[in-house]
Design an enzyme around this catalytic site. Structure first.
Site, mmCIF file in Angstrom:
data_model
loop_
_atom_site.group_PDB
_atom_site.id
_atom_site.type_symbol
_atom_site.label_atom_id
_atom_site.label_comp_id
_atom_site.label_asym_id
_atom_site.label_seq_id
_atom_site.Cartn_x
_atom_site.Cartn_y
_atom_site.Cartn_z
ATOM 1 N N PRO A 9 0.662 -1.456 0.154
ATOM 2 C CA PRO A 9 0.076 0.169 -0.106
ATOM 3 C C PRO A 9 0.818 1.318 -0.140
ATOM 4 O O PRO A 9 1.780 1.420 0.646
ATOM 5 C CB PRO A 9 -0.854 0.011 1.377
ATOM 6 C CG PRO A 9 -0.245 -0.982 2.154
ATOM 7 C CD PRO A 9 0.461 -1.865 1.366
ATOM 8 N N ASN A 10 0.314 2.154 -0.739
ATOM 9 C CA ASN A 10 0.723 3.531 -0.904
ATOM 10 C C ASN A 10 1.959 3.729 -1.636
ATOM 11 O O ASN A 10 2.858 4.760 -1.752
ATOM 12 C CB ASN A 10 1.020 4.182 0.381
ATOM 13 C CG ASN A 10 -0.564 4.270 1.186
ATOM 14 O OD1 ASN A 10 -1.332 4.772 0.432
ATOM 15 N ND2 ASN A 10 -0.388 3.775 2.407
ATOM 16 N N ARG A 17 4.401 11.100 -2.345
ATOM 17 C CA ARG A 17 4.298 10.878 -0.850
ATOM 18 C C ARG A 17 5.626 11.253 -0.332
ATOM 19 O O ARG A 17 6.433 10.618 -0.182
ATOM 20 C CB ARG A 17 3.884 9.433 -0.808
ATOM 21 C CG ARG A 17 3.617 8.994 0.591
ATOM 22 C CD ARG A 17 3.508 7.503 0.715
ATOM 23 N NE ARG A 17 3.369 7.151 2.116
ATOM 24 C CZ ARG A 17 3.675 6.057 2.785
ATOM 25 N NH1 ARG A 17 3.897 5.098 1.827
ATOM 26 N NH2 ARG A 17 3.655 5.843 3.970
ATOM 27 N N TYR A 22 10.800 9.081 1.251
ATOM 28 C CA TYR A 22 10.842 8.050 -0.006
ATOM 29 C C TYR A 22 11.310 8.819 -1.116
ATOM 30 O O TYR A 22 11.382 8.018 -2.105
ATOM 31 C CB TYR A 22 9.415 7.679 -0.208
ATOM 32 C CG TYR A 22 8.482 7.251 0.947
ATOM 33 C CD1 TYR A 22 8.944 5.772 1.301
ATOM 34 C CD2 TYR A 22 7.574 7.794 1.875
ATOM 35 C CE1 TYR A 22 8.573 5.041 2.612
ATOM 36 C CE2 TYR A 22 7.064 7.215 3.120
ATOM 37 C CZ TYR A 22 7.455 5.988 3.243
ATOM 38 O OH TYR A 22 6.818 5.469 4.280
ATOM 39 N N ASN A 71 7.964 -5.491 -0.525
ATOM 40 C CA ASN A 71 7.937 -4.159 0.377
ATOM 41 C C ASN A 71 6.316 -4.258 0.495
ATOM 42 O O ASN A 71 5.763 -3.574 -0.209
ATOM 43 C CB ASN A 71 8.326 -2.926 -0.270
ATOM 44 C CG ASN A 71 8.358 -1.713 0.637
ATOM 45 O OD1 ASN A 71 7.469 -1.817 1.444
ATOM 46 N ND2 ASN A 71 9.116 -0.598 0.263
ATOM 47 N N ALA A 74 2.979 -0.716 5.088
ATOM 48 C CA ALA A 74 2.242 -0.906 6.194
ATOM 49 C C ALA A 74 1.678 -2.231 6.789
ATOM 50 O O ALA A 74 1.821 -2.739 7.978
ATOM 51 C CB ALA A 74 1.206 0.310 6.594
ATOM 52 N N GLU A 95 12.660 -9.115 2.421
ATOM 53 C CA GLU A 95 11.649 -7.922 2.858
ATOM 54 C C GLU A 95 12.611 -6.901 2.347
ATOM 55 O O GLU A 95 13.687 -6.698 2.865
ATOM 56 C CB GLU A 95 11.464 -8.445 4.105
ATOM 57 C CG GLU A 95 10.737 -6.875 4.910
ATOM 58 C CD GLU A 95 10.304 -7.299 6.401
ATOM 59 O OE1 GLU A 95 9.802 -6.249 6.993
ATOM 60 O OE2 GLU A 95 10.581 -8.329 6.785
ATOM 61 N N HIS A 97 12.592 -2.233 2.702
ATOM 62 C CA HIS A 97 11.815 -1.183 3.111
ATOM 63 C C HIS A 97 12.721 0.151 2.504
ATOM 64 O O HIS A 97 14.041 0.021 2.797
ATOM 65 C CB HIS A 97 11.517 -0.865 4.436
ATOM 66 C CG HIS A 97 10.700 -1.994 5.039
ATOM 67 N ND1 HIS A 97 9.125 -1.971 5.057
ATOM 68 C CD2 HIS A 97 11.076 -3.347 5.612
ATOM 69 C CE1 HIS A 97 8.702 -3.017 5.443
ATOM 70 N NE2 HIS A 97 9.731 -3.784 5.950
ATOM 71 N N ARG A 104 11.848 5.180 12.881
ATOM 72 C CA ARG A 104 10.291 5.810 12.750
ATOM 73 C C ARG A 104 9.535 5.329 13.930
ATOM 74 O O ARG A 104 10.052 5.052 14.909
ATOM 75 C CB ARG A 104 9.778 5.409 11.276
ATOM 76 C CG ARG A 104 10.736 5.737 10.108
ATOM 77 C CD ARG A 104 10.068 5.662 8.804
ATOM 78 N NE ARG A 104 8.792 6.124 8.696
ATOM 79 C CZ ARG A 104 8.105 5.972 7.770
ATOM 80 N NH1 ARG A 104 8.245 4.959 6.810
ATOM 81 N NH2 ARG A 104 7.118 6.673 7.553
#
Length: 137
Positions: A9-10, A17, A22, A71, A74, A95, A97, A104
C-alpha cells in the site's frame, strides 16, 4: 533468473508521497533503471493497496520464481496473512523497506514478514531493491 517485485500500500505514490522520506522518483522510473542495471534478470512487478491481492500474488509466483522482493508497506506491521503466505511458498523472499523503519514510529519496529524471509534490507532508499537483487545473484 526471474524475480518478482511486490509492493504494498501507498507505494504507488512514490515520487509524490513524503519525498523527504521516500524520495522524488516514481517506482516505475526506478524499475526501468533496475532493469538496465541487471539485464540478465527478468523482472515481474506488482503493486496493490489490497492485502488479499498481495497474498494472491505471493501464492501465484511463490513456487516458480527464483526470488521475491517484497515491500509490504504498512502491512509489514499488521498482516499475519502475508507472513503465513511467505512461510507457505518455496521461492525465497527478501523483505525491503525504503526507509529505516527502526528510526520511525515504534509500531513500525514489528514485522510479520522478517521471520519467514531470507533477509531484510531497509533504510537505503530505492537502493534497498538493488541490494535485494544482488542477494539473489
Amino acid at each position: 533468473m526471474k524475480i518478482c517485485i511486490i509492493n504494498g500500500p501507498n507505494l504507488n505514490l512514490l515520487g509524490k508521497r513524503e519525498p523527504e522520506i521516500y524520495g522524488s522518483q516514481t517506482f516505475e522510473d526506478y524499475l526501468s533503471s533496475l532493469k538496465t542495471k541487471f539485464p540478465t534478470v527478468t523482472f515481474d512487478y506488482f503493486q496493490s493497496n489490497i492485502e488479499g491481492e498481495l497474498i494472491g500474488k505471493i501464492q501465484e509466483v511463490g513456487f516458480d520464481y527464483d526470488g521475491i522482493i517484497l515491500n509490504a508497506g504498512a502491512y509489514t506491521h499488521t498482516s499475519i496473512g502475508i507472513g503465513d503466505a511467505i512461510k507457505a511458498i518455496t521461492s525465497p523472499v527478501v523483505e525491503v523497506h525504503i526507509s529505516n523503519t527502526f528510526g520511525r514510529e515504534s509500531f513500525r519496529h514489528q514485522s510479520y514478514i522478517s521471520g519467514n524471509a531470507k533477509g531484510v534490507i531497509l533504510g537505503f532508499g530505492l537502493n534497498s531493491y538493488d541490494l535485494a537483487v544482488q542477494s539473489f545473484l
